[in-house]
Design a protein around this motif. Structure first.
Motif, PDB file in Angstrom:
ATOM      1  N   VAL A 190       4.928  17.247  54.182  1.00 42.22           N
ATOM      2  CA  VAL A 190       3.584  17.692  53.184  1.00 42.22           C
ATOM      3  C   VAL A 190       3.254  19.138  53.554  1.00 42.22           C
ATOM      4  O   VAL A 190       3.110  19.471  54.509  1.00 42.22           O
ATOM      5  N   SER A 191       3.715  19.935  52.494  1.00 39.08           N
ATOM      6  CA  SER A 191       3.662  21.335  52.516  1.00 39.08           C
ATOM      7  C   SER A 191       2.504  21.914  51.742  1.00 39.08           C
ATOM      8  O   SER A 191       2.547  21.678  50.381  1.00 39.08           O
ATOM      9  N   SER A 192       1.657  22.874  52.181  1.00 35.73           N
ATOM     10  CA  SER A 192       0.781  23.737  51.451  1.00 35.73           C
ATOM     11  C   SER A 192       1.680  24.784  50.498  1.00 35.73           C
ATOM     12  O   SER A 192       2.792  25.231  50.947  1.00 35.73           O
ATOM     13  N   SER A 193       0.977  25.121  49.550  1.00 34.36           N
ATOM     14  CA  SER A 193       1.875  26.069  48.484  1.00 34.36           C
ATOM     15  C   SER A 193       1.060  27.573  48.455  1.00 34.36           C
ATOM     16  O   SER A 193       1.763  28.411  47.692  1.00 34.36           O
ATOM     17  N   GLY A 194       0.242  27.646  49.181  1.00 34.00           N
ATOM     18  CA  GLY A 194      -0.309  29.029  49.482  1.00 34.00           C
ATOM     19  C   GLY A 194      -1.527  29.266  48.664  1.00 34.00           C
ATOM     20  O   GLY A 194      -1.953  28.607  47.757  1.00 34.00           O
ATOM     21  N   ASN A 195      -2.226  30.585  48.932  1.00 35.71           N
ATOM     22  CA  ASN A 195      -3.571  30.916  48.451  1.00 35.71           C
ATOM     23  C   ASN A 195      -3.897  32.151  47.890  1.00 35.71           C
ATOM     24  O   ASN A 195      -4.764  32.787  48.104  1.00 35.71           O
TER      25      ASN A 195
END
Length: 429
Positions: free
Chosen positions: A279-284
């Motif tokens: 499960v990966s975050s996509s950036g901000n």
């Protein structure tokens, strides 16, 4: 000096922080990322003794070889003499060099995760006990989750107290290993001297406790006290998880934008495709990660066992069935209807921490896709546990599909996230 992983603190002096708010999207732009000019991450695809390493080292002017501080000998970090060999030429010629067919190499690079505020939120002194941390013997009755991040602040009070995955019983065992590994300092102490990993872990454990889901957490430290990490640390961390078959979910709340060959990490993730969902975050940054110049990794890898998570804002309202309205893309969240699978709330994850003596310590409100991913990790864990209770075994790709099938659909978000799918904090009534 880092405190030993086996020590639990007795706080005689405590600084209780006022409520604070941390928004990842307010951090430095552009992110601090850079390529190494003298290091190559290497993986052996065949036994080393069948490779003419002496010849390769001479041609590439290799001056130093390092191995992962915990793991097998298939991975190495080569340092070359940049005055004698151009790094790009060295990487591209590695597979072409006679006798090097069994070696693959990626250029080393460095990147950071967002600042997570004042580390610890407390003042520690030298008064602490020699109590060991508590680990849980492994069984199939709990969901096992690895968190690759800045570690975990085990001095704070956690519920339940017994939730560390015992790696000393696994095949990845390294000298002194108890639960997880610190690939920054090369030891068994996964203490979080940054805070990001602690906040991510707290969201996951809060959600699973609330839902009555049994779990174990495997903390892995790949980023230092300033949030700095490297491709090498990440490769070592993922290889470490790959060796532990009980791990069903990896929370990867980090990422970078360097469009450089990353075949080794992608290969490791591919090899986990039958066992582990990432499960990966996509950036901000508020960028469209479907555009080549804004590609985000590892959330943008095409591997079937990666679940990429963005962030939305607003209070969802049901139209009919699972269709909702009154939501929008959070302004700080990256987006991309091709590369980002689902969105979760971006803002306002309120976390309360206490000392191990149950005294108030820190209240913090965090925002960002790192924490959106943590919420999605908890949802995946719940679905996995429900499947097990039905006697079903789910491969990661199917687990991902099940998670997405429970999502709500927003027409307003279809141009930002794949299918306009969202996962709210709570069921929408």
């Amino acid at each position: 000096m880092k405190l030993n992983f086996f020590l639990l603190v007795v706080l005689s002096t405590i600084l209780v922080c006022c409520d604070s708010s941390i928004d990842e999207s307010s951090q430095q732009v552009p992110p601090n990322e850079y390529l190494s000019d003298n290091q190559i991450v290497v993986r052996y695809k065949i036994p080393k003794d069948s490779i003419n390493l002496d010849s390769i080292f001479r041609v590439l002017h290799v001056t130093e070889v390092s191995r992962c501080s915990c793991g097998d000998e298939t991975l190495e970090l080569w340092t070359i003499d940049p005055g004698s060999t151009n790094i790009e030429d060295a990487v591209s010629s590695l597979s072409e060099e006679e006798g090097a067919e069994g070696v693959e190499g990626d250029r080393q690079f460095h990147f950071e995760i967002p600042n997570a505020g004042n580390p610890n939120g407390q003042i520690l002194n030298d008064n602490f006990t020699q109590n060991d941390i508590t680990v849980v013997d492994n069984s199939e009755s709990k969901v096992d989750i690895a968190i690759i991040d800045t570690g975990i602040d085990y001095y704070r009070k956690w519920e339940p107290d017994l939730f560390f995955f015992r790696t000393s019983n696994s095949i990845s065992y390294c000298d002194g290993e108890v639960s997880g590994w610190d690939f920054v300092n090369g030891d068994n102490d996964v203490f979080d001297d940054h805070n990001h990993g602690t906040y991510v872990t707290k969201i996951i454990t809060n959600e699973l406790n609330k839902r009555g889901i049994g779990f174990r957490i495997l903390p892995i430290k790949a980023f230092d006290s300033l949030g700095k990490g490297s491709y090498w640390n990440l490769v070592c961390s993922m290889n470490y998880v790959k060796k532990i078959p009980q791990i069903s979910i990896v929370n990867a709340s980090f990422g970078h934008y360097l469009d450089v060959k990353q075949d080794i990490l992608k290969g490791l993730i591919q090899e986990m495709s039958q066992n582990t969902l990432i499960v990966s975050s996509s950036g901000n940054r508020g960028w469209n990660t479907d555009q080549e110049r804004y590609f985000h990794y590892p959330s943008g890898y095409p591997e079937v066992n990666i679940l990429s998570t963005g962030g939305f804002s607003g209070i969802p309202e049901i139209i009919e069935g699972n269709k909702i309205t009154n939501v929008e893309r959070a302004s700080g969240s990256n987006f991309g209807p091709i590369n980002i699978d689902v969105a979760a709330p971006f803002y306002d994850y309120a976390l309360e921490f206490k000392t191990r003596e149950d005294r108030p310590l820190l209240n913090v409100n965090v925002s960002g896709t790192s924490y959106s991913a943590a919420l999605v990790t908890a949802n995946v864990a719940e679905i996995l546990q429900e499947s097990r209770e039905r006697g079903e075994f789910q491969i990661p790709e199917t687990l991902k599909e099940l998670l997405l099938s429970t999502s709500y659909i927003s027409d307003e978000l279809k141009s930002f996230f794949k299918g306009g799918k969202i996962i709210p904090k709570n069921p929408i009534e």
